[in-house]
Write a protein that holds these residues in place. Structure first.
Motif, PDB file in Angstrom:
ATOM      1  N   LEU A 111      45.137  40.615  38.230  1.00  0.00           N
ATOM      2  CA  LEU A 111      44.028  41.516  37.947  1.00  0.00           C
ATOM      3  C   LEU A 111      42.827  40.657  37.579  1.00  0.00           C
ATOM      4  O   LEU A 111      42.825  39.988  36.548  1.00  0.00           O
ATOM      5  CB  LEU A 111      44.389  42.458  36.795  1.00  0.00           C
ATOM      6  CG  LEU A 111      45.709  43.233  36.968  1.00  0.00           C
ATOM      7  CD1 LEU A 111      46.001  44.072  35.739  1.00  0.00           C
ATOM      8  CD2 LEU A 111      45.675  44.087  38.231  1.00  0.00           C
ATOM      9  N   ILE A 112      41.813  40.667  38.426  1.00  0.00           N
ATOM     10  CA  ILE A 112      40.739  39.689  38.283  1.00  0.00           C
ATOM     11  C   ILE A 112      39.360  40.341  38.250  1.00  0.00           C
ATOM     12  O   ILE A 112      39.079  41.267  39.025  1.00  0.00           O
ATOM     13  CB  ILE A 112      40.846  38.620  39.392  1.00  0.00           C
ATOM     14  CG1 ILE A 112      39.865  37.483  39.161  1.00  0.00           C
ATOM     15  CG2 ILE A 112      40.695  39.229  40.768  1.00  0.00           C
ATOM     16  CD1 ILE A 112      40.204  36.229  39.953  1.00  0.00           C
ATOM     17  N   ASP A 113      38.551  39.863  37.345  1.00  0.00           N
ATOM     18  CA  ASP A 113      37.194  40.362  37.156  1.00  0.00           C
ATOM     19  C   ASP A 113      36.308  39.979  38.339  1.00  0.00           C
ATOM     20  O   ASP A 113      36.579  39.002  39.049  1.00  0.00           O
ATOM     21  CB  ASP A 113      36.646  39.765  35.856  1.00  0.00           C
ATOM     22  CG  ASP A 113      35.202  40.117  35.593  1.00  0.00           C
ATOM     23  OD1 ASP A 113      34.886  41.322  35.619  1.00  0.00           O
ATOM     24  OD2 ASP A 113      34.400  39.200  35.373  1.00  0.00           O
ATOM     25  N   LEU A 114      35.218  40.727  38.519  1.00  0.00           N
ATOM     26  CA  LEU A 114      34.287  40.471  39.616  1.00  0.00           C
ATOM     27  C   LEU A 114      33.087  39.631  39.183  1.00  0.00           C
ATOM     28  O   LEU A 114      32.939  38.480  39.582  1.00  0.00           O
ATOM     29  CB  LEU A 114      33.793  41.799  40.197  1.00  0.00           C
ATOM     30  CG  LEU A 114      32.771  41.708  41.342  1.00  0.00           C
ATOM     31  CD1 LEU A 114      33.365  41.022  42.567  1.00  0.00           C
ATOM     32  CD2 LEU A 114      32.231  43.099  41.691  1.00  0.00           C
ATOM     33  N   ASP A 115      32.225  40.206  38.341  1.00  0.00           N
ATOM     34  CA  ASP A 115      30.952  39.565  38.004  1.00  0.00           C
ATOM     35  C   ASP A 115      31.137  38.337  37.126  1.00  0.00           C
ATOM     36  O   ASP A 115      31.767  38.400  36.060  1.00  0.00           O
ATOM     37  CB  ASP A 115      30.037  40.560  37.281  1.00  0.00           C
ATOM     38  CG  ASP A 115      29.526  41.647  38.211  1.00  0.00           C
ATOM     39  OD1 ASP A 115      29.399  41.387  39.418  1.00  0.00           O
ATOM     40  OD2 ASP A 115      29.249  42.768  37.721  1.00  0.00           O
TER      41      ASP A 115
END
Length: 219
Positions: free
Chosen positions: A10-14
């Motif tokens: 589960l990985i953040d975008l910005d």
């Protein structure tokens, strides 16, 4: 019997997968030039924006107060809606690491923000062709670090949340969210020291490519 789906990444975008601040800075520079405003205002605008954490309407209000009738409201709206989305780039090293991860487990982007804007970034950067899915806070009605958004992310790919890894640049949103759920995490530091908080990430990496690689190497 169907093969079990492994726990997801589960990985953040910005400012994790993409350098959102660099893209927004470029957009601001172009905006100031177009309207013949002081280029030095870019630093003020970046501070007001606070890496996207300032509500859009508050940024628009601050700009209206500073620029008065010199800039149409529609131009400010276009900047805040599309400026960064049109300029984001997925670094080759991050793409390569994410592709390796996606070959063995579900990879899902978990991002706070408005759905149209965040999906535009995902598609413009080409991330939609690499990850298995994404969740945006506006669409699911919960913002990180709320557990619900991480549960929704796992559910989009039919994966168990237990055993998942969380990767992101925000101690308060990404790492706190992982901590609340008892998940392993990698903080993307960008060279920053870890702030004094009552919890800590499982690992720290300078950038997303390194973070993903360390997860792939983990037992």
């Amino acid at each position: 019997m169907a093969e079990a789906v492994p726990p997801p990444l589960l990985i953040d975008l910005d400012n994790t997968l993409i350098d959102r601040d660099a893209a927004f800075r470029d957009a601001l520079t172009a905006f100031l030039g177009t309207w013949q405003l002081p280029v030095s205002d870019v630093e003020w605008l970046m501070t007001v924006d606070a890496s996207g954490y300032t509500p859009r309407q508050d940024v628009a209000r601050a700009m209206a107060g500073r620029y008065g009738g010199r800039v149409p409201e529609s131009a400010v709206e276009a900047l805040l809606d599309q400026g960064a989305a049109d300029r984001v780039v997925l670094p080759p090293a991050t793409r390569a690491a994410l592709e390796r991860a996606a070959a063995g487990r579900p990879c899902v982007i978990v991002t706070n923000g408005r759905t149209a804007q965040q999906e535009a970034k995902i598609r413009h950067s080409g991330l939609d062709g690499v990850v298995h899915g994404w969740v945006v806070s506006e669409a699911v009605g919960h913002k990180k670090p709320a557990p619900e958004i991480f549960r929704a992310a796992a559910a989009t790919v039919g994966a168990p949340l237990r055993g998942a890894w969380v990767v992101g640049d925000s101690p308060q949103a990404d790492i706190a969210g992982a901590h609340r759920l008892g998940l392993r995490s990698v903080w993307v530091s960008g060279g920053r020291p870890w702030p004094g908080m009552p919890f800590a990430p499982t690992r720290i990496a300078h950038d997303a490519a390194t973070a993903i690689t360390r997860i792939l190497e983990a037992p």
